[in-house]
Design an enzyme around this catalytic site. Sequence first.
Site, PDB file in Angstrom:
ATOM      1  N   SER A 157      46.094  27.331  22.507  1.00  0.00           N
ATOM      2  CA  SER A 157      45.117  28.335  22.930  1.00  0.00           C
ATOM      3  C   SER A 157      45.165  28.456  24.443  1.00  0.00           C
ATOM      4  O   SER A 157      45.586  27.515  25.135  1.00  0.00           O
ATOM      5  CB  SER A 157      43.707  27.915  22.502  1.00  0.00           C
ATOM      6  OG  SER A 157      42.707  28.728  23.099  1.00  0.00           O
ATOM      7  N   TYR A 170      36.854  21.615  22.141  1.00  0.00           N
ATOM      8  CA  TYR A 170      37.938  22.509  21.731  1.00  0.00           C
ATOM      9  C   TYR A 170      39.056  22.507  22.767  1.00  0.00           C
ATOM     10  O   TYR A 170      40.236  22.381  22.423  1.00  0.00           O
ATOM     11  CB  TYR A 170      37.384  23.916  21.539  1.00  0.00           C
ATOM     12  CG  TYR A 170      38.399  24.917  21.032  1.00  0.00           C
ATOM     13  CD1 TYR A 170      38.785  24.921  19.702  1.00  0.00           C
ATOM     14  CD2 TYR A 170      38.971  25.859  21.886  1.00  0.00           C
ATOM     15  CE1 TYR A 170      39.718  25.833  19.221  1.00  0.00           C
ATOM     16  CE2 TYR A 170      39.895  26.775  21.425  1.00  0.00           C
ATOM     17  CZ  TYR A 170      40.270  26.767  20.091  1.00  0.00           C
ATOM     18  OH  TYR A 170      41.194  27.667  19.627  1.00  0.00           O
TER      19      TYR A 170
END
Length: 288
Positions: A157, A170
């Site tokens: 990501s 995350y």
Amino acid sequence: MAAGMLSGRVAVVTGAARGIGRAAAVALAEAGADVAGMDVAGPVSPILDLPPATPEDLAETGRRVTAAGARWSAHVADQRDIGAVRAVAEAVEREHGGVDVLFANAGIQAFAPLLEMTDQHWHDQIDVNLTGAANVLRVFAPLLVRRGGGRIVVTSSTQGQHGTTNGSAYSASKWGLIGLVKSAALELGPHGVTVNAVIPGLVDTALTRHRDRYVQALVEAGKPASGDLAEVEDAAIAALRSKTPLGVPWVEPEDVAPLVVFLASDAARMVSGTSFAATAGDSAHVTA
């Protein structure tokens, strides 16, 4: 991507029930690969405020893969459970004869300030995103080696390349995946296996289209996050649109899938240990 460029190959896709996993499974099938789709297809963690993927979602991916002319098999498993992943690998090898491509894509995302974070909030994201992906690589990499080589692609990501307000768990998991990819590329290269990451920006999936993600985007933009869901969504879309050079709030799963197909193909045979991004230009904000 050219039709048939992956003809005769078998691809395993995790998180295949929807989103990037579904789009990649279909794109791989359109390129000629048979596809084994794995997904938990059910609830993952109470920290999530979005509906989980379902067996029906996974079946829909299968319908789209077979419509593209490819063979499909569905496998329900939680990648945190390495025993369950091993059982999937045995089934895939039995049903498909081997594995040539692994797309380790499954993951979750939730938001909480570090000072207020629960143990479960931290552990579930690290366990699913990082340990779970490592389980998948540890189990399937030997199948690629036995095949004489292959391709591994991992979904990281942009938040694995920079910090994220209220998203430390995350970001930590996705940064960790970059280290996993680079280390695996060093170890598996002598066996003819390439290992790379795809870096999606925000993507129009269930992981993005929910209130917590909208609120996080508004917090980072320094804007209020009050009002009903529609108001928060509209405000978040405006804030996100202003951030990306290409002027969109997010990309589509189908914008990421071609990177997976390329990295799975012979055209990428000399590409390993690196990352490819589809972020509508948001990558320009990353310093490396």
